[in-house]
Design a protein around this motif. Structure first.
Motif, PDB file in Angstrom:
ATOM      1  N   GLU A 255     -53.611 -37.837   1.078  1.00  0.00           N
ATOM      2  CA  GLU A 255     -54.138 -36.504   1.349  1.00  0.00           C
ATOM      3  C   GLU A 255     -53.019 -35.461   1.371  1.00  0.00           C
ATOM      4  N   LYS A 256     -53.281 -34.322   0.733  1.00  0.00           N
ATOM      5  CA  LYS A 256     -52.320 -33.220   0.737  1.00  0.00           C
ATOM      6  C   LYS A 256     -53.053 -31.923   1.078  1.00  0.00           C
ATOM      7  N   LEU A 257     -52.532 -31.225   2.090  1.00  0.00           N
ATOM      8  CA  LEU A 257     -53.104 -29.959   2.513  1.00  0.00           C
ATOM      9  C   LEU A 257     -52.008 -28.905   2.618  1.00  0.00           C
TER      10      LEU A 257
ATOM     11  N   THR B 206     -43.770 -45.672  -3.192  1.00  0.00           N
ATOM     12  CA  THR B 206     -44.130 -45.103  -4.493  1.00  0.00           C
ATOM     13  C   THR B 206     -43.972 -43.584  -4.451  1.00  0.00           C
ATOM     14  N   SER B 207     -44.144 -42.956  -5.601  1.00  0.00           N
ATOM     15  CA  SER B 207     -44.015 -41.500  -5.693  1.00  0.00           C
ATOM     16  C   SER B 207     -45.149 -40.778  -4.964  1.00  0.00           C
ATOM     17  N   LYS B 208     -46.229 -41.499  -4.637  1.00  0.00           N
ATOM     18  CA  LYS B 208     -47.348 -40.866  -3.935  1.00  0.00           C
ATOM     19  C   LYS B 208     -47.022 -40.597  -2.470  1.00  0.00           C
ATOM     20  N   ALA B 209     -46.087 -41.340  -1.912  1.00  0.00           N
ATOM     21  CA  ALA B 209     -45.711 -41.168  -0.501  1.00  0.00           C
ATOM     22  C   ALA B 209     -44.607 -40.113  -0.426  1.00  0.00           C
TER      23      ALA B 209
ATOM     24  N   LEU C 189     -56.258 -50.483  -5.380  1.00  0.00           N
ATOM     25  CA  LEU C 189     -55.859 -49.448  -4.430  1.00  0.00           C
ATOM     26  C   LEU C 189     -54.593 -48.730  -4.912  1.00  0.00           C
ATOM     27  N   THR C 190     -53.622 -49.508  -5.348  1.00  0.00           N
ATOM     28  CA  THR C 190     -52.361 -48.927  -5.813  1.00  0.00           C
ATOM     29  C   THR C 190     -52.581 -47.992  -6.990  1.00  0.00           C
ATOM     30  N   GLN C 191     -53.526 -48.335  -7.869  1.00  0.00           N
ATOM     31  CA  GLN C 191     -53.784 -47.530  -9.057  1.00  0.00           C
ATOM     32  C   GLN C 191     -54.530 -46.236  -8.739  1.00  0.00           C
TER      33      GLN C 191
ATOM     34  N   TYR D  58     -47.817 -44.192   5.827  1.00  0.00           N
ATOM     35  CA  TYR D  58     -48.665 -44.044   4.642  1.00  0.00           C
ATOM     36  C   TYR D  58     -49.580 -45.245   4.480  1.00  0.00           C
ATOM     37  N   PRO D  59     -50.670 -45.122   3.686  1.00  0.00           N
ATOM     38  CA  PRO D  59     -51.467 -46.293   3.330  1.00  0.00           C
ATOM     39  C   PRO D  59     -50.591 -47.356   2.682  1.00  0.00           C
TER      40      PRO D  59
END
Length: 429
Positions: free
Chosen positions: A272-274, A201-204, A265-267, A194-195
């Motif tokens: 990407e989600k496909l 975080t919950s984004k990953a 960046l964190t905020q 991940y970036p």
């Protein structure tokens, strides 16, 4: 950018894979599929020589819409790909083909997975991909029909891939018509990289780390007359699993400007989600015509549609010209146009307040048109270029049969442009 890069690396190997999965974008079809070869049952005299091709491909591109940095940022990339293609006659009816090589590439974009866009400006992130493919072909003596099976594997630091497949060809008695049915299964296992700002975080939160691809194809070729021949093909490709790229960023409409600090960046950045499933249907036709004994006309058209909302048209023309019995010059031109995927958003265009289920800022999935123009040269004297002692067997000789050069310039309406150069040295033993 990495997804885009892997596609390019695979397609610069012009002769590497017997069956290629036709993909959605113009980039994914930078190198057109080659026409089906050997249709006839050959005599034993045709199978005495082992053929070896050494291919050296160079690719260089630049642009400013990297998906690694959310649709903004450098797409600078270089790739050098040496490979060998070996054709070994087993007997008068069977042959074995091997293809192996390595891709060495550098990309400014992949530097930005772990660093801010402003900190890296040159193509300094380097990686390598090794690959090997093998196929076995056999012609049935009684009917003249043929079948083949194939398998292959590739490896780089964050992706390991393998594929397996086969085909069966029904030939008419006069060898003027043939019908081929083929299938291919591919599996890619990814390391979820991940970036940097989203890790932990919950984004990953991508659920899959494997992508599966299943392709079925049908093609029909016809010799129309002494000067004209045509080939029609249709494929159905089904993909499932991890179809997005873990380190592609997307920035929603609440982003004030491009983030310049890790806190920003964190905020604001998102992964990407496909959709985890996709159906692709390409339909194509080739038509070749001998204008004279010295000039051929080779044309190609393909229509493409998929379940993500992309539709595309691709057309190309090539004019191989026999300058002398030993020298052929082949200028070519190719045009491509496509619509955008339903879930494509430019930088800062996806809604933060009403977040869509799927989103990407990968310009490979945007609407664009492009062209590729280039020229190829082949020098192949009837008696070969030179002879030498074979390194494979004592008291045997090898011959350099031909040298080929192909170069092209590629330009896309979103600002991406590229140069491609391919060298081919053909040997027999």
């Amino acid at each position: 950018m990495r997804m885009q890069l892997k596609t390019i690396l695979s397609l610069t190997l012009l002769l590497s894979v017997v069956f290629a999965v036709n993909a959605q974008t113009d980039k994914n079809s930078i190198d057109d599929k080659q026409e089906n070869s050997r249709k006839k049952v050959k005599s034993s005299e045709d199978y005495k020589e082992t053929e070896v091709d050494f291919l050296l491909n160079y690719y260089e591109q630049d642009g400013d819409h990297s998906p690694v940095t959310g649709g903004q940022g450098t797409e600078e990339l270089t790739n050098v790909a040496p490979s060998f293609v070996v054709h070994i006659p087993v007997d008068s009816l069977s042959s074995l083909d091997l293809n192996f090589g390595i891709d060495i590439y550098s990309s400014a974009s992949t530097d930005n997975i772990d660093y801010l866009q402003t900190h890296k400006t040159s193509a300094s992130s380097m990686d390598a991909r090794a690959h090997i493919n093998a196929s076995y072909s056999h012609t049935l003596a009684n009917s003249g029909n043929a079948y083949s099976v194939l398998a292959g594997f590739s490896q780089e630091f964050d992706v390991s891939s393998y594929h397996a497949g086969g085909s069966y060809t029904i030939n008419s008695k006069d060898q003027n018509r043939s019908l081929t049915i083929d299938g291919l299964y591919m599996s890619d296992k990814w390391k979820l990289l991940y970036p940097v700002e989203t890790r932990g975080t919950s984004k990953a939160d991508l659920k899959d780390d494997v992508r599966n691809t299943l392709k079925f194809g049908l093609s029909y070729s016809q010799v129309i007359n002494k000067r004209s021949q045509a080939l029609f093909s249709m494929e159905v490709v089904s993909q499932s699993g991890l179809l997005s790229t873990p380190f592609h960023r997307v920035f929603f409409d609440d982003t004030p400007n491009y983030p310049n600090t890790l806190a920003e960046l964190t905020q604001y950045s998102n992964v990407e989600k496909l959709d985890d499933s996709r159906i692709k249907i390409p339909i194509s036709i080739r038509w070749n015509y001998y204008l004279s004994d010295f000039i051929r006309l080779k044309t190609f058209y393909r229509y493409y549609s998929d379940s993500w909302g992309i539709s595309a048209h691709t057309a190309s023309i090539e004019l191989p010209m026999t300058v002398s019995p030993s020298f052929i010059v082949s200028p070519f031109f190719r045009y491509h146009n496509q619509t955008a995927a339903d879930d494509f958003y430019k930088f800062g265009k996806a809604s933060a307040s009403n977040t869509p289920e799927f989103y990407t800022s990968d310009y490979d999935l945007s609407d664009f048109n492009s062209y590729k123009v280039g020229i190829g040269f082949q020098y192949s004297p009837i008696m070969g270029i030179c002879n030498f002692k074979s390194p494979l067997r004592k008291n045997k000789t090898g011959q350099l049969k031909r040298i080929g050069l192909r170069t092209a310039y590629y330009d896309r309406s979103d600002g991406l442009n590229a140069w491609l150069v391919s060298l081919d040295f053909g040997f027999t033993f």
